[in-house]
Design a protein around this motif. Structure first.
Motif, PDB file in Angstrom:
ATOM      1  N   LEU A 181      -8.928  -7.560   0.522  1.00 39.73           N
ATOM      2  CA  LEU A 181      -7.673  -7.195  -0.133  1.00 39.73           C
ATOM      3  C   LEU A 181      -7.541  -5.685  -0.262  1.00 39.73           C
ATOM      4  O   LEU A 181      -6.478  -5.116   0.037  1.00 39.73           O
ATOM      5  CB  LEU A 181      -7.586  -7.846  -1.513  1.00 39.73           C
ATOM      6  N   SER A 182      -8.593  -5.016  -0.684  1.00 39.55           N
ATOM      7  CA  SER A 182      -8.566  -3.559  -0.831  1.00 39.55           C
ATOM      8  C   SER A 182      -8.285  -2.887   0.503  1.00 39.55           C
ATOM      9  O   SER A 182      -7.510  -1.917   0.575  1.00 39.55           O
ATOM     10  CB  SER A 182      -9.895  -3.059  -1.399  1.00 39.55           C
ATOM     11  N   SER A 183      -8.900  -3.399   1.558  1.00 44.76           N
ATOM     12  CA  SER A 183      -8.701  -2.820   2.893  1.00 44.76           C
ATOM     13  C   SER A 183      -7.261  -2.969   3.336  1.00 44.76           C
ATOM     14  O   SER A 183      -6.656  -2.021   3.870  1.00 44.76           O
ATOM     15  CB  SER A 183      -9.632  -3.503   3.903  1.00 44.76           C
ATOM     16  N   LEU A 184      -6.686  -4.154   3.116  1.00 43.67           N
ATOM     17  CA  LEU A 184      -5.313  -4.384   3.553  1.00 43.67           C
ATOM     18  C   LEU A 184      -4.323  -3.568   2.724  1.00 43.67           C
ATOM     19  O   LEU A 184      -3.335  -3.044   3.268  1.00 43.67           O
ATOM     20  CB  LEU A 184      -4.982  -5.870   3.468  1.00 43.67           C
ATOM     21  N   LEU A 185      -4.571  -3.424   1.438  1.00 42.11           N
ATOM     22  CA  LEU A 185      -3.711  -2.587   0.591  1.00 42.11           C
ATOM     23  C   LEU A 185      -3.735  -1.133   1.065  1.00 42.11           C
ATOM     24  O   LEU A 185      -2.720  -0.422   1.008  1.00 42.11           O
ATOM     25  CB  LEU A 185      -4.165  -2.659  -0.868  1.00 42.11           C
ATOM     26  N   PHE A 186      -4.892  -0.691   1.536  1.00 39.91           N
ATOM     27  CA  PHE A 186      -5.029   0.673   2.034  1.00 39.91           C
ATOM     28  C   PHE A 186      -4.315   0.844   3.384  1.00 39.91           C
ATOM     29  O   PHE A 186      -3.727   1.894   3.662  1.00 39.91           O
ATOM     30  CB  PHE A 186      -6.512   1.015   2.186  1.00 39.91           C
ATOM     31  N   ILE A 187      -4.344  -0.206   4.203  1.00 41.75           N
ATOM     32  CA  ILE A 187      -3.783  -0.122   5.558  1.00 41.75           C
ATOM     33  C   ILE A 187      -2.266  -0.151   5.558  1.00 41.75           C
ATOM     34  O   ILE A 187      -1.616   0.639   6.255  1.00 41.75           O
ATOM     35  CB  ILE A 187      -4.332  -1.274   6.424  1.00 41.75           C
ATOM     36  N   ILE A 188      -1.675  -1.085   4.790  1.00 41.11           N
ATOM     37  CA  ILE A 188      -0.218  -1.243   4.852  1.00 41.11           C
ATOM     38  C   ILE A 188       0.483  -0.120   4.106  1.00 41.11           C
ATOM     39  O   ILE A 188      -0.060   0.468   3.179  1.00 41.11           O
ATOM     40  CB  ILE A 188       0.237  -2.612   4.304  1.00 41.11           C
ATOM     41  N   ARG A 189       1.713   0.152   4.502  1.00 37.15           N
ATOM     42  CA  ARG A 189       2.491   1.246   3.925  1.00 37.15           C
ATOM     43  C   ARG A 189       3.716   0.698   3.196  1.00 37.15           C
ATOM     44  O   ARG A 189       4.275  -0.325   3.582  1.00 37.15           O
ATOM     45  CB  ARG A 189       2.938   2.214   5.018  1.00 37.15           C
ATOM     46  N   GLY A 190       4.132   1.425   2.168  1.00 38.16           N
ATOM     47  CA  GLY A 190       5.336   1.044   1.436  1.00 38.16           C
ATOM     48  C   GLY A 190       5.042   0.227   0.198  1.00 38.16           C
ATOM     49  O   GLY A 190       4.271  -0.738   0.256  1.00 38.16           O
ATOM     50  N   GLU A 191       5.640   0.614  -0.914  1.00 39.41           N
ATOM     51  CA  GLU A 191       5.400  -0.060  -2.186  1.00 39.41           C
ATOM     52  C   GLU A 191       5.874  -1.511  -2.172  1.00 39.41           C
ATOM     53  O   GLU A 191       5.218  -2.396  -2.739  1.00 39.41           O
ATOM     54  CB  GLU A 191       6.101   0.703  -3.334  1.00 39.41           C
ATOM     55  N   ILE A 192       7.018  -1.761  -1.514  1.00 38.99           N
ATOM     56  CA  ILE A 192       7.540  -3.126  -1.456  1.00 38.99           C
ATOM     57  C   ILE A 192       6.595  -4.024  -0.664  1.00 38.99           C
ATOM     58  O   ILE A 192       6.313  -5.168  -1.052  1.00 38.99           O
ATOM     59  CB  ILE A 192       8.950  -3.153  -0.830  1.00 38.99           C
ATOM     60  N   ASN A 193       6.071  -3.523   0.453  1.00 38.10           N
ATOM     61  CA  ASN A 193       5.137  -4.306   1.264  1.00 38.10           C
ATOM     62  C   ASN A 193       3.886  -4.671   0.467  1.00 38.10           C
ATOM     63  O   ASN A 193       3.386  -5.800   0.532  1.00 38.10           O
ATOM     64  CB  ASN A 193       4.731  -3.516   2.518  1.00 38.10           C
ATOM     65  N   ARG A 194       3.374  -3.706  -0.286  1.00 41.46           N
ATOM     66  CA  ARG A 194       2.180  -3.968  -1.103  1.00 41.46           C
ATOM     67  C   ARG A 194       2.495  -4.957  -2.228  1.00 41.46           C
ATOM     68  O   ARG A 194       1.660  -5.795  -2.586  1.00 41.46           O
ATOM     69  CB  ARG A 194       1.644  -2.657  -1.691  1.00 41.46           C
ATOM     70  N   LEU A 195       3.694  -4.860  -2.769  1.00 40.92           N
ATOM     71  CA  LEU A 195       4.100  -5.791  -3.828  1.00 40.92           C
ATOM     72  C   LEU A 195       4.175  -7.222  -3.284  1.00 40.92           C
ATOM     73  O   LEU A 195       3.710  -8.162  -3.951  1.00 40.92           O
ATOM     74  CB  LEU A 195       5.456  -5.374  -4.399  1.00 40.92           C
ATOM     75  N   ILE A 196       4.726  -7.382  -2.081  1.00 39.71           N
ATOM     76  CA  ILE A 196       4.804  -8.719  -1.478  1.00 39.71           C
ATOM     77  C   ILE A 196       3.409  -9.271  -1.220  1.00 39.71           C
ATOM     78  O   ILE A 196       3.135 -10.452  -1.453  1.00 39.71           O
ATOM     79  CB  ILE A 196       5.619  -8.669  -0.163  1.00 39.71           C
ATOM     80  N   LEU A 197       2.503  -8.404  -0.731  1.00 37.34           N
ATOM     81  CA  LEU A 197       1.115  -8.830  -0.512  1.00 37.34           C
ATOM     82  C   LEU A 197       0.485  -9.285  -1.827  1.00 37.34           C
ATOM     83  O   LEU A 197      -0.167 -10.340  -1.883  1.00 37.34           O
ATOM     84  CB  LEU A 197       0.307  -7.676   0.091  1.00 37.34           C
ATOM     85  N   LEU A 204      -4.654   1.774  14.291  1.00 35.94           N
ATOM     86  CA  LEU A 204      -5.841   1.111  14.816  1.00 35.94           C
ATOM     87  C   LEU A 204      -6.510   0.268  13.735  1.00 35.94           C
ATOM     88  O   LEU A 204      -7.013  -0.829  14.012  1.00 35.94           O
ATOM     89  CB  LEU A 204      -6.830   2.157  15.349  1.00 35.94           C
ATOM     90  N   SER A 205      -6.480   0.751  12.497  1.00 35.65           N
ATOM     91  CA  SER A 205      -7.104   0.015  11.394  1.00 35.65           C
ATOM     92  C   SER A 205      -6.407  -1.324  11.169  1.00 35.65           C
ATOM     93  O   SER A 205      -7.063  -2.331  10.874  1.00 35.65           O
ATOM     94  CB  SER A 205      -7.079   0.854  10.114  1.00 35.65           C
ATOM     95  N   LEU A 206      -5.082  -1.375  11.323  1.00 32.14           N
ATOM     96  CA  LEU A 206      -4.349  -2.634  11.172  1.00 32.14           C
ATOM     97  C   LEU A 206      -4.733  -3.612  12.282  1.00 32.14           C
ATOM     98  O   LEU A 206      -4.959  -4.800  12.018  1.00 32.14           O
ATOM     99  CB  LEU A 206      -2.839  -2.378  11.208  1.00 32.14           C
ATOM    100  N   ILE A 207      -4.828  -3.114  13.502  1.00 33.30           N
ATOM    101  CA  ILE A 207      -5.188  -3.972  14.636  1.00 33.30           C
ATOM    102  C   ILE A 207      -6.608  -4.510  14.468  1.00 33.30           C
ATOM    103  O   ILE A 207      -6.865  -5.702  14.698  1.00 33.30           O
ATOM    104  CB  ILE A 207      -5.041  -3.188  15.955  1.00 33.30           C
ATOM    105  N   LEU A 208      -7.538  -3.662  14.040  1.00 34.30           N
ATOM    106  CA  LEU A 208      -8.921  -4.098  13.833  1.00 34.30           C
ATOM    107  C   LEU A 208      -9.015  -5.104  12.690  1.00 34.30           C
ATOM    108  O   LEU A 208      -9.773  -6.079  12.768  1.00 34.30           O
ATOM    109  CB  LEU A 208      -9.816  -2.888  13.549  1.00 34.30           C
ATOM    110  N   PHE A 209      -8.242  -4.875  11.630  1.00 35.53           N
ATOM    111  CA  PHE A 209      -8.228  -5.817  10.507  1.00 35.53           C
ATOM    112  C   PHE A 209      -7.714  -7.176  10.964  1.00 35.53           C
ATOM    113  O   PHE A 209      -8.257  -8.223  10.580  1.00 35.53           O
ATOM    114  CB  PHE A 209      -7.360  -5.281   9.370  1.00 35.53           C
TER     115      PHE A 209
END
Length: 488
Positions: free
Chosen positions: A128-144, A194-199
């Motif tokens: 979860l911490s890794s994905l929160l770090f990878i994705i951008r935008g407050e709304i995207n993180r809120l949906i996650l 690249l981090s998103l693709i590896l995740f």
């Protein structure tokens, strides 16, 4: 766009506060269910043996052999005796958690289930911490955070942590693989990393190697991811995910050899349940269906029977089912649609109320805890409980059909739109892929093992419903906002 307009009126730090509040509440509930007394976790239906045989950690009973099932109540006593039995071992990536636990113990030690649970929760936190770090935008993180809250604060899901079932790894892998693919679809080409693709790769591997049932789903999600990368111009990454996806079945077969004694016996059990209990029982003309499958007419006497209804396995009513291939069912679907619709309808109804009711989840001495206010709060604050009370089992199949149909219509209508907004793509993807997972979970359960343990085998059903409804609900203001702009 609606969500950009909303974000402009709501300070970013307020959205961030809500995001981390949802995550904090989720982890608080995880702690209350998994680590705080009294002990809670699903009882052993016998399948603990599959992981125990690989690692050498066994359920310890005071009154029965360690290989016995104990469905009525949970037992929080494990013993690390090092006894590994290759003929019963089912290799899964979930085995990593009890294996790590053995590093800190010696033969003969008693182990608390919560020691194994610690590594599961720790890994969940890292992902979860890794994905929160990878994705951008407050709304995207809120949906996650919202989806994470729905899935991992649900008591029916959390009870898998304190077990030796591989289902929690399937749930964990499915959640992160699904969301990373969804985000991959919605994100702009310039924001791909690249981090998103590896995740995404790691999540697909975890899902694909967790359970045989959900391995094909990992392949399908990987194919969707590879097509997405190709369309966005990332051809090398596209090839990487494509090769990984196609390689997952080979990797799983390498871990669990199809011709091994364990896999062959499991195959016979599953095919008995699939063909005799579900497929042939639903056929309009059973004799004709048996002829299409090239089975002897003597198999007629076995129709409707599951493996668990056979008193003596040496006198199987139709041993020839072992040679059947599940792709043969497709031809039956075409000639007799009842063979698809009846098992699917029963399968959907069989997932209700979204947790295995045939398994106890409290220790024998703590059975009265289920009547306490604390337990009531843990139960009623779970979406599975809300669904079970608001959607009766009698209409669950129709409601599921509505969700899938609505997802298809919304997807077709909005894909034609020239609006390239990432939020619109995000919610369309959440809605449509959530419905796809919902469908796959039931389909793979029914045509993989008949009507046996549907509530456990269909663990992805509730997750898919969470995603599908979330996408649908968030799409509504998007659509209304677009209509408002057009009217102006």
């Amino acid at each position: 766009m609606y969500f950009r307009s909303l974000a402009s009126h709501v300070k970013k730090h307020h959205i961030s506060i809500l995001t981390y509040l949802l995550i904090a509440v989720t982890f608080l509930k995880i702690i209350l269910v998994v680590f705080i007394d009294p002990f809670m976790g699903y009882a052993n239906s016998y399948d603990f043996t599959r992981q125990s045989s690989c690692i050498g950690i066994w359920q310890s009973y005071s009154d029965k052999p360690k290989t016995e099932a104990n469905r009525l109540y949970a037992v929080n006593t494990l013993i690390f005796d090092g006894d590994q039995r290759k003929q019963a071992c089912l290799k899964s990536i979930d085995n990593a958690f009890p294996w790590i636990t053995t590093v800190f113990h010696t033969f003969g030690d008693k182990i608390d289930f919560r020691e194994i649970a610690f590594w599961k929760v720790a890994f969940l936190s890292i992902l979860l911490s890794s994905l929160l770090f990878i994705i951008r935008g407050e709304i995207n993180r809120l949906i996650l955070a919202w989806l994470f809250f729905l899935v991992f604060s649900d008591l029916s899901n959390l009870l898998y942590i304190n077990t030796l079932y591989a289902d929690f790894s399937a749930l964990l892998g499915l959640f992160f693989a699904l969301f990373s693919i969804i985000y991959l679809i919605s994100v702009k080409r310039t924001e791909l990393s690249l981090s998103l693709i590896l995740f995404t790769l790691c999540s697909l591997i975890w899902l694909g190697l967790s359970k045989q049932q959900y391995m094909p789903l990992a392949v399908l999600l990987g194919l969707i991811g590879s097509i997405t990368l190709f369309l966005k111009g990332y051809k090398k990454s596209c090839i990487g995910i494509l090769l990984l996806s196609l390689g997952l079945p080979l990797a799983y077969d390498q871990l669990n050899q199809p011709n091994s004694e364990n896999m062959q016996s499991t195959s016979l059990v599953n095919k008995t349940d699939t063909f005799l209990q579900a497929v042939l029982a639903a056929a309009t003309n059973k004799k004709q269906a048996i002829e299409k499958l090239r089975l002897p007419q003597s198999c007629l006497k076995g129709i409707g029977i599951s493996w668990y209804g056979i008193e003596n396995p040496d006198h199987h009513p139709c041993p020839e089912v072992e040679s059947l291939n599940r792709f043969q069912i497709i031809d039956l679907f075409i000639t007799d649609p009842r063979i698809f619709f009846i098992p699917m309808s029963k399968g959907i109804a069989g997932t209700y109320p979204y947790y295995p009711t045939y398994l106890g989840h409290l220790e024998f001495q703590n059975h009265n805890f289920q009547y306490s206010n604390q337990y009531e709060l843990l139960k009623t604050s779970s979406l599975s409980y809300v669904f079970s009370k608001t959607i009766p089992q009698s209409v669950l199949s129709l409601f599921t059909l509505f969700l899938i149909t609505a997802s298809l219509i919304v997807c077709l209508l909005l894909v034609k739109s020239t609006d390239q907004n990432s939020y619109l793509k995000l919610f369309i993807s959440i809605n449509s892929l959530g419905s796809f997972v919902l469908f796959y979970s039931v389909f793979s359960s029914v045509f993989g093992d008949g009507y046996i343990e549907l509530q456990r085998h269909g663990i992805g059903f509730l997750l898919g419903m969470n995603f599908s409804l979330t996408g649908f609900i968030f799409l509504l203001p998007c659509i209304n906002y677009k209509k408002l702009l057009i009217s102006k």
